[in-house]
Design an enzyme around this catalytic site. Structure first.
Site, PDB file in Angstrom:
ATOM      1  N   GLY A  11       0.810  -1.203   0.000  1.00 39.06           N
ATOM      2  CA  GLY A  11       0.000   0.000   0.000  1.00 39.06           C
ATOM      3  C   GLY A  11       0.842   1.252   0.000  1.00 39.06           C
ATOM      4  O   GLY A  11       1.758   1.398   0.813  1.00 39.06           O
ATOM      5  N   ALA A  12       0.522   2.183  -0.918  1.00 37.49           N
ATOM      6  CA  ALA A  12       1.278   3.428  -1.053  1.00 37.49           C
ATOM      7  C   ALA A  12       0.447   4.628  -0.621  1.00 37.49           C
ATOM      8  O   ALA A  12       0.524   5.695  -1.219  1.00 37.49           O
ATOM      9  CB  ALA A  12       1.764   3.605  -2.493  1.00 37.49           C
ATOM     10  N   TYR A  14      -0.777   7.118   2.825  1.00 34.54           N
ATOM     11  CA  TYR A  14       0.023   7.946   3.723  1.00 34.54           C
ATOM     12  C   TYR A  14       1.040   7.111   4.488  1.00 34.54           C
ATOM     13  O   TYR A  14       2.221   7.444   4.561  1.00 34.54           O
ATOM     14  CB  TYR A  14      -0.887   8.673   4.724  1.00 34.54           C
ATOM     15  CG  TYR A  14      -1.768   9.726   4.117  1.00 34.54           C
ATOM     16  CD1 TYR A  14      -1.220  10.827   3.457  1.00 34.54           C
ATOM     17  CD2 TYR A  14      -3.150   9.648   4.209  1.00 34.54           C
ATOM     18  CE1 TYR A  14      -2.030  11.806   2.905  1.00 34.54           C
ATOM     19  CE2 TYR A  14      -3.963  10.630   3.655  1.00 34.54           C
ATOM     20  CZ  TYR A  14      -3.405  11.702   3.004  1.00 34.54           C
ATOM     21  OH  TYR A  14      -4.204  12.673   2.457  1.00 34.54           O
ATOM     22  N   ALA A  15       0.590   5.994   5.072  1.00 34.61           N
ATOM     23  CA  ALA A  15       1.469   5.196   5.926  1.00 34.61           C
ATOM     24  C   ALA A  15       2.507   4.437   5.116  1.00 34.61           C
ATOM     25  O   ALA A  15       3.694   4.423   5.458  1.00 34.61           O
ATOM     26  CB  ALA A  15       0.645   4.233   6.772  1.00 34.61           C
ATOM     27  N   VAL A  79      -2.657  -6.802  -4.345  1.00 33.78           N
ATOM     28  CA  VAL A  79      -2.462  -7.839  -3.329  1.00 33.78           C
ATOM     29  C   VAL A  79      -3.780  -8.566  -3.104  1.00 33.78           C
ATOM     30  O   VAL A  79      -4.832  -7.938  -2.941  1.00 33.78           O
ATOM     31  CB  VAL A  79      -1.972  -7.218  -2.010  1.00 33.78           C
ATOM     32  CG1 VAL A  79      -1.862  -8.281  -0.917  1.00 33.78           C
ATOM     33  CG2 VAL A  79      -0.638  -6.522  -2.211  1.00 33.78           C
ATOM     34  N   GLU A 167     -17.100  17.438   4.493  1.00 33.11           N
ATOM     35  CA  GLU A 167     -16.167  18.099   3.585  1.00 33.11           C
ATOM     36  C   GLU A 167     -16.675  18.044   2.148  1.00 33.11           C
ATOM     37  O   GLU A 167     -16.480  19.002   1.373  1.00 33.11           O
ATOM     38  CB  GLU A 167     -14.772  17.490   3.716  1.00 33.11           C
ATOM     39  CG  GLU A 167     -14.179  17.709   5.103  1.00 33.11           C
ATOM     40  CD  GLU A 167     -12.676  17.794   5.124  1.00 33.11           C
ATOM     41  OE1 GLU A 167     -12.142  18.651   5.843  1.00 33.11           O
ATOM     42  OE2 GLU A 167     -12.038  16.981   4.421  1.00 33.11           O
ATOM     43  N   ASP A 293      -5.359   2.437   8.125  1.00 38.03           N
ATOM     44  CA  ASP A 293      -6.757   2.010   8.199  1.00 38.03           C
ATOM     45  C   ASP A 293      -6.934   0.527   8.502  1.00 38.03           C
ATOM     46  O   ASP A 293      -8.041   0.115   8.863  1.00 38.03           O
ATOM     47  CB  ASP A 293      -7.465   2.346   6.881  1.00 38.03           C
ATOM     48  CG  ASP A 293      -7.542   3.835   6.643  1.00 38.03           C
ATOM     49  OD1 ASP A 293      -8.270   4.512   7.375  1.00 38.03           O
ATOM     50  OD2 ASP A 293      -6.848   4.325   5.732  1.00 38.03           O
ATOM     51  N   GLN A 311      -2.934  11.869  10.109  1.00 40.77           N
ATOM     52  CA  GLN A 311      -1.803  12.190  10.978  1.00 40.77           C
ATOM     53  C   GLN A 311      -1.340  10.978  11.785  1.00 40.77           C
ATOM     54  O   GLN A 311      -0.127  10.792  11.979  1.00 40.77           O
ATOM     55  CB  GLN A 311      -2.134  13.362  11.911  1.00 40.77           C
ATOM     56  CG  GLN A 311      -3.176  13.105  12.970  1.00 40.77           C
ATOM     57  CD  GLN A 311      -3.171  14.181  14.056  1.00 40.77           C
ATOM     58  OE1 GLN A 311      -2.116  14.593  14.528  1.00 40.77           O
ATOM     59  NE2 GLN A 311      -4.353  14.641  14.439  1.00 40.77           N
ATOM     60  N   LYS A 371      -6.433  23.742   6.977  1.00 42.46           N
ATOM     61  CA  LYS A 371      -6.581  22.465   6.258  1.00 42.46           C
ATOM     62  C   LYS A 371      -5.619  22.405   5.068  1.00 42.46           C
ATOM     63  O   LYS A 371      -4.949  21.391   4.840  1.00 42.46           O
ATOM     64  CB  LYS A 371      -8.025  22.303   5.781  1.00 42.46           C
ATOM     65  CG  LYS A 371      -8.259  21.129   4.831  1.00 42.46           C
ATOM     66  CD  LYS A 371      -8.104  19.788   5.526  1.00 42.46           C
ATOM     67  CE  LYS A 371      -8.185  18.624   4.553  1.00 42.46           C
ATOM     68  NZ  LYS A 371      -9.410  18.556   3.778  1.00 42.46           N
TER      69      LYS A 371
END
Length: 396
Positions: A11-12, A14-15, A79, A167, A293, A311, A371
């Site tokens: 997985g690319a 944020y993490a 995957v 949003e 997640d 974050q 933001k």
């Protein structure tokens, strides 16, 4: 010749992207491989704006592998399963990759809670493709109104009152005047409503900030219906216990779960989120780390884990990469400690609410500006100033 330690990152988001960068900086005797189904990283927190049409998809995309450190190998693949017993990852094209260390950061999927018709008739906002599908559908309904004169073409129902729901509605409200002018539809006939099962919204904010959001919605002719569980979704219909609501645009933002790959593999999970140790690895398999997640991180003093946010995904990536590096260097691991910098909710480009640096509150333009600062800071941490300039985030 010594055999390199093989580190796979799945997985690319944020993490995953952050973990790859930090591990590359450690200059380890290791082969680092990042796998993602897309040839780009995208900013999940900006997807509501893409769906509403107030932001171009290209502005939230970071191409891969050109924005990866040279030490990171990139494989574009899907995957399908993780076999921990064999230390192996299965890919949809038939490849099987082995690992010594595994970082699972496969991201989120839309959660329908088994509500009939939700998958079939409602549109989620979970990735770039789904966000663009919402934008295309919405514009198609507005265009169709000229011929149909069907009031439902100008009605939008947002199912669920999550962060992304507000949003999206905020961005859409900002765009409505231009949409109405472009498609020659009456602005005062456009209806937006949000239907939420729970009575309370935005639990991360206090009553003052929550009331600000409610008043903003009311002032912009958005109807918020709380305490209204959805029983079924049909074509152009949302059915609750009390009433059936009709609209030709149904948006599904009731919540998210982790990747289905977790459920398809041998992980003990809830909604495809796995409880991890204080070191962010599995208690019974310390070479496997789960981030973002797909991970549930214990929240000190509370019976439920931290909410999955951008974050915390960043900070988890830093901590997991540091612990892998510690193992390879013979140093002790450190427990993960989350430093909550606050929460910002944008209501379009000029309004919003925020709680930052403890109990400091922002409302209005200052919150919306914050933001954008946070989004740019995210990209800065991932790839640096040159990318910010190249992709138009900092004008020359």
């Amino acid at each position: 010749m010594a055999i390199l330690t093989n580190i796979l990152i799945l997985g690319a988001g944020y993490a995953g992207l952050r973990a790859a960068k930090v591990l590359a900086q450690q200059k380890l005797d290791a082969a680092i491989t990042l796998i993602d189904r897309n040839r780009y990283h995208y900013e999940t927190t900006s997807l509501p704006e893409v769906a509403a049409g107030t932001r171009r998809a290209q502005s939230v995309i970071l191409p891969l592998p050109e924005n990866l450190p040279a030490q990171v190998n990139f494989i574009q693949a899907t995957v399908t399963k993780i076999d921990r017993a064999s230390k192996q990852v299965d890919l949809a094209d038939g490849q099987q990759l082995t690992y010594n260390y595994l970082v699972v950061a496969l991201g989120l999927e839309s959660e329908t809670y088994g509500i009939p018709g939700a998958d079939e008739f409602a549109l989620p906002i979970v990735d770039v493709k789904s966000a663009l599908a919402v934008k295309k559908h919405l514009e198609g309904r507005f265009q169709n109104y000229q011929a149909s004169q069907d009031p439902d073409d100008l009605r939008v129902i947002v199912c669920g009152a999550w962060f992304s729901s507000f949003e999206f509605m905020g961005a859409l409200v900002n765009r409505l005047p231009k949409l109405a002018e472009h498609y020659h539809v009456p602005l005062d006939k456009i209806e937006i409503q949000c239907i939420e099962a729970k009575d309370m919204i935005l639990p991360m904010f206090d009553d003052e900030l929550t009331d600000y959001v409610k008043h903003w919605l009311s002032d912009h002719n958005v109807t918020l219906r709380t305490g209204t569980p959805i029983k079924e979704v049909q074509a152009n219909k949302v059915i609750t216990e009390e009433q059936t609501y009709t609209a030709n645009t149904l948006i599904w933002t009731t919540g998210v779960s982790g990747s289905h790959v977790i459920g398809d593999s041998d992980f003990e999970s809830r909604r495809n989120r796995v409880m991890v140790s204080d070191e962010l690895s599995l208690e019974d398999d310390p070479q496997v780390f789960l981030l973002g997640d797909v991970a549930a991180v214990r929240q000190p003093g509370k019976p439920y884990p931290f909410p999955a946010t951008g974050q915390i995904a960043f900070q988890m990536a830093d901590a997991a990469a540091a612990n892998i590096a510690a193992d390879l260097k013979g140093a002790p691991r450190q427990d993960f400690v989350f430093n909550d910098l606050g929460t910002v909710l944008a209501l379009g480009s000029k309004d919003g609410v925020a709680k930052i640096f403890g109990d400091h509150k922002l409302r209005g333009y200052k919150a919306a500006f914050m933001k954008r600062v946070i989004d740019d800071r995210s990209l800065l941490k991932q790839v640096g100033v040159k990318a910010l300039v190249k992709y138009g985030r900092i004008p020359l």
